[in-house]
Design a protein around this motif. Structure first.
Motif, PDB file in Angstrom:
ATOM      1  N   LYS A 339       0.853  -1.192   0.000  1.00 37.97           N
ATOM      2  CA  LYS A 339       0.000   0.000   0.000  1.00 37.97           C
ATOM      3  C   LYS A 339       0.884   1.236   0.000  1.00 37.97           C
ATOM      4  O   LYS A 339       2.079   1.169   0.305  1.00 37.97           O
ATOM      5  N   ASN A 340       0.278   2.371  -0.354  1.00 36.89           N
ATOM      6  CA  ASN A 340       1.061   3.597  -0.364  1.00 36.89           C
ATOM      7  C   ASN A 340       1.487   3.998   1.040  1.00 36.89           C
ATOM      8  O   ASN A 340       0.723   3.810   2.008  1.00 36.89           O
ATOM      9  N   PRO A 341       2.699   4.542   1.218  1.00 39.27           N
ATOM     10  CA  PRO A 341       3.139   5.003   2.537  1.00 39.27           C
ATOM     11  C   PRO A 341       2.403   6.275   2.941  1.00 39.27           C
ATOM     12  O   PRO A 341       1.958   7.048   2.089  1.00 39.27           O
ATOM     13  N   ALA A 351      19.455   7.114   6.189  1.00 43.60           N
ATOM     14  CA  ALA A 351      18.567   5.976   5.951  1.00 43.60           C
ATOM     15  C   ALA A 351      17.136   6.470   5.711  1.00 43.60           C
ATOM     16  O   ALA A 351      16.697   7.452   6.325  1.00 43.60           O
ATOM     17  N   LEU A 352      16.411   5.779   4.842  1.00 46.19           N
ATOM     18  CA  LEU A 352      15.024   6.133   4.537  1.00 46.19           C
ATOM     19  C   LEU A 352      14.090   5.608   5.629  1.00 46.19           C
ATOM     20  O   LEU A 352      14.210   4.463   6.075  1.00 46.19           O
ATOM     21  N   LEU A 353      13.169   6.443   6.073  1.00 46.27           N
ATOM     22  CA  LEU A 353      12.104   6.032   6.992  1.00 46.27           C
ATOM     23  C   LEU A 353      10.778   6.224   6.272  1.00 46.27           C
ATOM     24  O   LEU A 353      10.601   7.185   5.540  1.00 46.27           O
ATOM     25  N   TYR A 354       9.844   5.290   6.475  1.00 48.90           N
ATOM     26  CA  TYR A 354       8.503   5.512   5.938  1.00 48.90           C
ATOM     27  C   TYR A 354       7.455   4.935   6.888  1.00 48.90           C
ATOM     28  O   TYR A 354       7.699   3.943   7.583  1.00 48.90           O
ATOM     29  N   SER A 355       6.305   5.610   6.950  1.00 48.76           N
ATOM     30  CA  SER A 355       5.204   5.156   7.805  1.00 48.76           C
ATOM     31  C   SER A 355       4.168   4.454   6.942  1.00 48.76           C
ATOM     32  O   SER A 355       3.836   4.921   5.851  1.00 48.76           O
ATOM     33  N   ASP A 356       3.641   3.340   7.447  1.00 47.01           N
ATOM     34  CA  ASP A 356       2.677   2.520   6.721  1.00 47.01           C
ATOM     35  C   ASP A 356       1.367   2.484   7.497  1.00 47.01           C
ATOM     36  O   ASP A 356       1.303   1.899   8.576  1.00 47.01           O
ATOM     37  N   TRP A 357       0.341   3.124   6.955  1.00 44.13           N
ATOM     38  CA  TRP A 357      -0.943   3.192   7.642  1.00 44.13           C
ATOM     39  C   TRP A 357      -1.610   1.815   7.719  1.00 44.13           C
ATOM     40  O   TRP A 357      -2.383   1.542   8.639  1.00 44.13           O
ATOM     41  N   VAL A 362       6.197   2.095  11.489  1.00 36.54           N
ATOM     42  CA  VAL A 362       7.223   2.933  10.877  1.00 36.54           C
ATOM     43  C   VAL A 362       8.409   2.033  10.569  1.00 36.54           C
ATOM     44  O   VAL A 362       8.913   1.315  11.452  1.00 36.54           O
ATOM     45  N   TYR A 363       8.839   2.036   9.306  1.00 32.86           N
ATOM     46  CA  TYR A 363       9.942   1.178   8.863  1.00 32.86           C
ATOM     47  C   TYR A 363      11.192   2.007   8.581  1.00 32.86           C
ATOM     48  O   TYR A 363      11.121   3.188   8.239  1.00 32.86           O
ATOM     49  N   LYS A 364      12.340   1.318   8.687  1.00 30.16           N
ATOM     50  CA  LYS A 364      13.633   1.904   8.341  1.00 30.16           C
ATOM     51  C   LYS A 364      14.238   1.090   7.210  1.00 30.16           C
ATOM     52  O   LYS A 364      14.286  -0.143   7.282  1.00 30.16           O
TER      53      LYS A 364
END
Length: 531
Positions: A339-341, A351-357, A362-364
């Motif tokens: 799914k879209n972050p 490092a890239l961080l993104y949140s996943d609803w 929250v991933y690294k």
């Protein structure tokens, strides 16, 4: 600034009360629209001085001469140390005396006041950092003392009933030490806050003098910067220690161990001003398009800089792209949930961080490996921001979409929660996107799209101001901020999706200008690069 007009208003004519003022009478100190100028000067009084509104208060107000009526003092007699008019200077009383022009003294004093104001602006955050550190120590005090009490309780269990009385006595001692520890830190915090309050009053006073055309108070201004530059002594309070002793059938008081009492030392703090960035580019100049990067996204929703050569971007799909400034695709990351972050960010290590609803996580992403960093239970993560200290700010909403809060993490540990102002919610409770950034002065800025506002709190979460847009005939759509960032001057930039522009806001909430002449169309995510 005129107290009748705040950051959300414009100057109105003081005569008709409705039209926007384009001019100002620098003698009578009134705002005037063009039609009302004739009415204002109709008395034919030759002292009227009409100037453009941006040049108001440019005419100096000299003190009246006490000796010669209808004369103003434009000089200072160095021999007598008094203000004098031209007639006084020509009199026998001041014959062959040396004179200085008050206008030159006024300009020099204004320069000194401006420098003092800038200096205090640089010093003020240091006091804020000291106060935050002390507040954190006080907040963690119970936990530290709880650990101490637990350690002592283990020793008490080994010694059983015969040492209960001695242990209880030591617990009372700890309670007294804790109160003393708390009192020392609280007293030091109060001292810091008193100095902060005095500094704030001084800044207000400097602002008033800086805005004033009064010559006497400006020239008589005395700098207090040196008083504030010398930081207060730092209170180092060491935690008491409990040293257990091996159990033996001897005197009970000796069996328990030794409690090292509270100790306090004062360490001198030295203020070190941060060197300004020589590469700072002033955003208040006429905006210019330097580069356009083709991302391949249909509807880009977030962008963040890795360095001067690379950016991460994402849209409403399950792919996150890394591109160079020429628009060449470097790598692609597919989200775990497909799914879209909710948002992306880059930590201080790159490092890239993104949140996943979808997964509430929250991933690294480092070395192409996706690691789980923070997993939520009853909350859904939204937009992200990595602070100057390397901590992570996460906007999150409750499952029922009635509450929204900002949570500060150090790694995966919660350090702070920001949600209310005097019991009232700071942010609108819905799933509409909210965008977050940390300013250079450590303020936390949130663009609340649904509420049509930018909400700003200080580093400890106290409400500072709410910006709700700027009235303009050319911007007739409702203000709905859809992105936020800050620049090296601590200006806040927020994208106005429906009005096709970007607002530049002062760190204290005043509207400064629009960026709207660069073919902007429905601007969304914002990011300021290292320049």
């Amino acid at each position: 600034m005129d107290p009748n007009y705040d950051a959300q208003d414009v100057a109105r004519c003081d005569l008709c009360k409705t039209a926007i003022a384009q001019n100002y009478c620098d003698f009578c100190h009134v705002n005037l629209c063009k039609p009302c100028i004739g009415e204002h000067i109709s008395d034919e009084y030759d002292k009227h001085k009409i100037v453009p509104i941006l040049q108001r208060k440019s005419t100096l107000i000299f003190p009246k001469c006490k000796t010669h009526q209808n004369r103003t003092c434009e000089y200072q007699c160095q021999d007598c140390d008094i203000f004098v008019c031209y007639d006084c200077a020509m009199s026998k009383q001041h014959k062959e005396h040396e004179y200085l022009k008050l206008e030159e003294l006024f300009n020099k004093s204004k320069e000194r006041i401006g420098k003092d104001k800038e200096e205090l602006d640089r010093i003020s955050p240091t006091y804020e950092e000291i106060a935050i550190e002390l507040e954190n120590q006080i907040a963690n005090l119970d936990g530290e003392y709880e650990k101490l009490t637990t350690e002592m309780s283990k020793q008490r269990e080994e010694l059983h009933r015969e040492i209960d009385n001695a242990i209880n006595q030591m617990e009372e001692d700890i309670g007294e030490i804790k109160l003393k520890h708390h009192s020392i830190l609280k007293e030091h915090l109060n001292e810091i806050k008193q100095v902060q309050s005095l500094m704030q009053k001084t800044l207000v006073s400097l602002h008033e003098i800086e805005e004033s055309n009064e010559v006497s108070p400006t020239i008589n201004y005395s700098s207090k910067v040196e008083e504030f530059r010398k930081l207060p002594l730092k209170s180092n309070v060491s935690m008491p220690k409990f040293i257990p002793k091996q159990v033996a059938r001897e005197e009970v008081s000796n069996l328990i161990g030794k409690l090292i009492p509270l100790s306090t030392t004062l360490e001198e703090s030295v203020f070190t001003a941060k060197k300004p960035n020589s590469l700072v580019r002033e955003l208040l100049d006429v905006p210019e398009v330097f580069n356009t990067i083709k991302t391949g996204h249909e509807k880009i929703c977030s962008v963040t800089c890795v360095n001067e050569e690379q950016i991460w971007t994402c849209e409403f799909t399950d792919y996150i792209k890394c591109l160079n400034i020429q628009g060449v695709l470097q790598k692609t990351i597919e989200t775990k949930s497909r799914k879209n972050p909710s948002d992306i960010a880059v930590d201080i290590d790159g490092a890239l961080l993104y949140s996943d609803w979808k997964t509430r996580t929250v991933y690294k992403v480092k070395d192409n490996q996706i690691e789980e960093m923070i997993r939520l239970q009853e909350w859904i993560p939204g937009n992200l921001c990595v602070t100057s200290s390397g901590e992570l700010l996460v906007i999150m909403r409750s499952e029922d979409e009635t509450q929204v809060k900002v949570v500060r993490y150090s790694g995966s540990t919660i350090k702070q929660t920001i949600q209310f102002d005097n019991g009232q919610p700071l942010y609108s409770g819905n799933k509409k996107f909210k965008y977050i950034t940390e300013n250079r002065n450590l303020d936390i800025c949130v663009a609340d799209c649904q509420a049509g506002a930018v909400v700003v709190v200080n580093p400890v979460g106290k409400f500072r101001f709410r910006y709700i847009g700027h009235p303009s005939p050319a911007k007739n759509e409702q203000f709905k901020p859809t992105g936020i960032t800050t620049d090296s001057q601590s200006h806040i930039l927020t994208s106005d999706f429906f009005n096709h522009c970007i607002h530049i806001i002062h760190s204290d909430g005043q509207f400064l200008r629009y960026i709207d002449n660069c073919d902007l169309k429905s601007p969304y995510g914002l990011c300021v690069d290292i320049f």
